[in-house]
Design a protein around this motif. Structure first.
Motif, PDB file in Angstrom:
ATOM      1  N   UNK A 147      -0.933  52.167  49.282  1.00 12.14           N
ATOM      2  CA  UNK A 147       0.014  53.271  49.057  1.00 12.14           C
ATOM      3  C   UNK A 147      -0.654  54.647  49.010  1.00 12.14           C
ATOM      4  N   UNK A 148      -1.975  54.695  49.098  1.00 13.35           N
ATOM      5  CA  UNK A 148      -2.692  55.960  48.994  1.00 13.35           C
ATOM      6  C   UNK A 148      -3.289  56.420  50.323  1.00 13.35           C
ATOM      7  N   UNK A 149      -2.775  55.932  51.436  1.00 18.60           N
ATOM      8  CA  UNK A 149      -3.425  56.221  52.721  1.00 18.60           C
ATOM      9  C   UNK A 149      -3.456  57.711  53.031  1.00 18.60           C
ATOM     10  N   UNK A 150      -2.350  58.407  52.843  1.00 16.06           N
ATOM     11  CA  UNK A 150      -2.308  59.839  53.156  1.00 16.06           C
ATOM     12  C   UNK A 150      -3.221  60.621  52.214  1.00 16.06           C
ATOM     13  N   UNK A 151      -3.098  60.365  50.931  1.00 18.06           N
ATOM     14  CA  UNK A 151      -3.918  61.064  49.939  1.00 18.06           C
ATOM     15  C   UNK A 151      -5.402  60.804  50.188  1.00 18.06           C
ATOM     16  N   UNK A 152      -5.763  59.533  50.384  1.00 21.48           N
ATOM     17  CA  UNK A 152      -7.166  59.197  50.583  1.00 21.48           C
ATOM     18  C   UNK A 152      -7.714  59.785  51.875  1.00 21.48           C
ATOM     19  N   UNK A 153      -6.882  59.842  52.903  1.00 21.47           N
ATOM     20  CA  UNK A 153      -7.325  60.434  54.169  1.00 21.47           C
ATOM     21  C   UNK A 153      -7.690  61.898  53.983  1.00 21.47           C
ATOM     22  N   UNK A 154      -6.871  62.629  53.222  1.00 20.54           N
ATOM     23  CA  UNK A 154      -7.185  64.045  52.999  1.00 20.54           C
ATOM     24  C   UNK A 154      -8.439  64.205  52.156  1.00 20.54           C
ATOM     25  N   UNK A 155      -8.619  63.315  51.194  1.00 18.80           N
ATOM     26  CA  UNK A 155      -9.796  63.425  50.331  1.00 18.80           C
ATOM     27  C   UNK A 155     -11.068  63.030  51.071  1.00 18.80           C
ATOM     28  N   UNK A 156     -10.960  62.102  52.009  1.00 26.36           N
ATOM     29  CA  UNK A 156     -12.103  61.820  52.863  1.00 26.36           C
ATOM     30  C   UNK A 156     -12.506  63.038  53.672  1.00 26.36           C
ATOM     31  N   UNK A 157     -11.504  63.784  54.128  1.00 28.55           N
ATOM     32  CA  UNK A 157     -11.779  65.030  54.837  1.00 28.55           C
ATOM     33  C   UNK A 157     -12.448  66.057  53.950  1.00 28.55           C
ATOM     34  N   UNK A 158     -12.030  66.137  52.694  1.00 28.67           N
ATOM     35  CA  UNK A 158     -12.657  67.058  51.738  1.00 28.67           C
ATOM     36  C   UNK A 158     -14.140  66.725  51.581  1.00 28.67           C
ATOM     37  N   UNK A 159     -14.460  65.444  51.507  1.00 26.47           N
ATOM     38  CA  UNK A 159     -15.856  65.048  51.362  1.00 26.47           C
ATOM     39  C   UNK A 159     -16.664  65.438  52.597  1.00 26.47           C
ATOM     40  N   UNK A 160     -16.082  65.268  53.782  1.00 29.88           N
ATOM     41  CA  UNK A 160     -16.787  65.646  55.012  1.00 29.88           C
ATOM     42  C   UNK A 160     -17.048  67.151  55.053  1.00 29.88           C
ATOM     43  N   UNK A 161     -16.052  67.938  54.662  1.00 33.96           N
ATOM     44  CA  UNK A 161     -16.212  69.392  54.608  1.00 33.96           C
ATOM     45  C   UNK A 161     -17.380  69.756  53.687  1.00 33.96           C
ATOM     46  N   UNK A 162     -17.427  69.110  52.528  1.00 29.86           N
ATOM     47  CA  UNK A 162     -18.464  69.404  51.537  1.00 29.86           C
ATOM     48  C   UNK A 162     -19.867  69.185  52.096  1.00 29.86           C
ATOM     49  N   UNK A 163     -20.074  68.046  52.716  1.00 29.72           N
ATOM     50  CA  UNK A 163     -21.410  67.702  53.186  1.00 29.72           C
ATOM     51  C   UNK A 163     -21.882  68.651  54.283  1.00 29.72           C
ATOM     52  N   UNK A 164     -20.958  69.042  55.150  1.00 30.06           N
ATOM     53  CA  UNK A 164     -21.318  69.961  56.232  1.00 30.06           C
ATOM     54  C   UNK A 164     -21.518  71.376  55.704  1.00 30.06           C
ATOM     55  N   UNK A 165     -20.628  71.830  54.812  1.00 30.55           N
ATOM     56  CA  UNK A 165     -20.713  73.192  54.312  1.00 30.55           C
ATOM     57  C   UNK A 165     -22.009  73.427  53.543  1.00 30.55           C
ATOM     58  N   UNK A 166     -22.450  72.422  52.802  1.00 31.54           N
ATOM     59  CA  UNK A 166     -23.714  72.573  52.067  1.00 31.54           C
ATOM     60  C   UNK A 166     -24.853  72.915  53.012  1.00 31.54           C
ATOM     61  N   UNK A 167     -24.829  72.332  54.190  1.00 25.31           N
ATOM     62  CA  UNK A 167     -25.890  72.588  55.170  1.00 25.31           C
ATOM     63  C   UNK A 167     -25.688  73.916  55.893  1.00 25.31           C
ATOM     64  N   UNK A 168     -24.455  74.318  56.066  1.00 24.43           N
ATOM     65  CA  UNK A 168     -24.186  75.612  56.697  1.00 24.43           C
ATOM     66  C   UNK A 168     -24.607  76.779  55.815  1.00 24.43           C
ATOM     67  N   UNK A 169     -24.722  76.525  54.508  1.00 22.30           N
ATOM     68  CA  UNK A 169     -25.088  77.603  53.587  1.00 22.30           C
ATOM     69  C   UNK A 169     -26.586  77.655  53.299  1.00 22.30           C
ATOM     70  N   UNK A 170     -27.365  77.073  54.177  1.00 18.18           N
ATOM     71  CA  UNK A 170     -28.823  77.141  54.052  1.00 18.18           C
ATOM     72  C   UNK A 170     -29.277  78.595  53.851  1.00 18.18           C
ATOM     73  N   UNK A 171     -30.120  78.812  52.868  1.00 16.13           N
ATOM     74  CA  UNK A 171     -30.668  80.138  52.615  1.00 16.13           C
ATOM     75  C   UNK A 171     -29.823  81.025  51.726  1.00 16.13           C
ATOM     76  N   UNK A 172     -28.639  80.561  51.338  1.00 16.21           N
ATOM     77  CA  UNK A 172     -27.739  81.388  50.535  1.00 16.21           C
ATOM     78  C   UNK A 172     -27.887  81.169  49.029  1.00 16.21           C
ATOM     79  N   UNK A 173     -28.568  80.112  48.604  1.00 18.37           N
ATOM     80  CA  UNK A 173     -28.670  79.748  47.185  1.00 18.37           C
ATOM     81  C   UNK A 173     -27.288  79.505  46.582  1.00 18.37           C
ATOM     82  N   UNK A 174     -26.436  78.818  47.347  1.00 16.89           N
ATOM     83  CA  UNK A 174     -25.104  78.409  46.887  1.00 16.89           C
ATOM     84  C   UNK A 174     -24.992  76.906  47.117  1.00 16.89           C
ATOM     85  N   UNK A 175     -24.728  76.149  46.052  1.00 18.37           N
ATOM     86  CA  UNK A 175     -24.577  74.707  46.188  1.00 18.37           C
ATOM     87  C   UNK A 175     -23.132  74.353  46.513  1.00 18.37           C
ATOM     88  N   UNK A 176     -22.948  73.232  47.203  1.00 13.26           N
ATOM     89  CA  UNK A 176     -21.613  72.737  47.547  1.00 13.26           C
ATOM     90  C   UNK A 176     -21.580  71.239  47.259  1.00 13.26           C
TER      91      UNK A 176
END
Length: 243
Positions: A147-176
């Protein structure tokens, strides 16, 4: 940390509200982002102030880039800048995949996934060095509960955004990072669930209880401040629940 400023979306209730209060205890000035319940948002402001912080409430649809930019503008005008952004806004309609109305699906994606993306986009442009971006996902991405397919799908996307954004902010001293709570005693969790189901879910973790919003807020406060060497991670805060 009296000079630290945080924006917390979904800050008028549940995990977001508890996180805002916890950051207030650490001396933050907090912008409570809320969707529509002004009364709850004003109560959240009072709780932050009682905890020792400063706070204002700003209404903003997290999926509306103009409204989100205006919320960041208010943070800068009122408090001088932004150091921490906590993405706690979310909705959780439940239904089997085959039965979920696609309009409801679109609404879940708009709030949970697009909303996180829009807020993170502003955070990238505004958060000062030494700051932190903290997204909120869910352990349901691993628990695979029906029953959580839609919710979990969006949260999986949130996790993917996080992992990529942390690397895009190299040199900024901002954690994600992302915090992925397990079942937590919030209005969002209790809504529409019979007591038998609540009791069964609460018994699943080895600690044999639901999480409390304060449990999750402690993790968020840690990532917001002292956890400078944790970056690009998903922290599963679920009392030991396992897939």
């Amino acid at each position: 940390m009296t000079d630290r400023v945080a924006i917390v979306t979904g800050g008028s209730s549940g995990i977001g509200r508890e996180a805002a209060t916890r950051l207030g205890r650490d001396g933050y000035a907090v912008v409570i982002g809320y969707a529509g319940n002004q009364s709850n948002a004003e109560e959240a402001v009072k709780e932050v102030e009682q905890a020792g912080g400063r706070a204002i409430a700003v209404q903003a649809d997290v999926a509306d880039e103009t409204a989100v930019a205006a919320m960041f503008d208010r943070a800068e005008q009122e408090f001088g800048g932004v150091d921490v952004v906590v993405n706690a806004a979310g909705i959780m309609p439940l239904a089997p995949l085959a039965e979920l109305d696609l309009e409801v699906f679109d609404r879940v994606v708009r709030t949970n996934l697009r909303g996180t993306f829009v807020v993170d986009q502003q955070a990238v442009r505004r958060v000062r060095g030494g700051g932190a971006i903290i997204n909120v996902s869910s352990s349901l991405t691993k628990l695979a509960r029906p029953n959580y397919s839609a919710y979990s799908a969006t949260k999986g996307g949130v996790e993917a955004i996080t992992l990529i954004l942390a690397r895009e902010l190299r040199g900024r001293d901002v954690t994600v990072n992302t915090v992925a709570p397990g079942p937590t005693a919030t209005p969002l969790f209790f809504e529409g669930k019979p007591q038998e189901l609540i009791d069964r879910i609460a018994a699943e973790p080895p600690l044999e209880r639901l999480g409390e919003p304060s449990d999750i807020a402690e993790v968020i406060a840690f990532l917001a401040g002292p956890a400078r060497w944790i970056n690009g991670q998903v922290i599963y805060a679920n009392g030991g629940s396992a897939a």
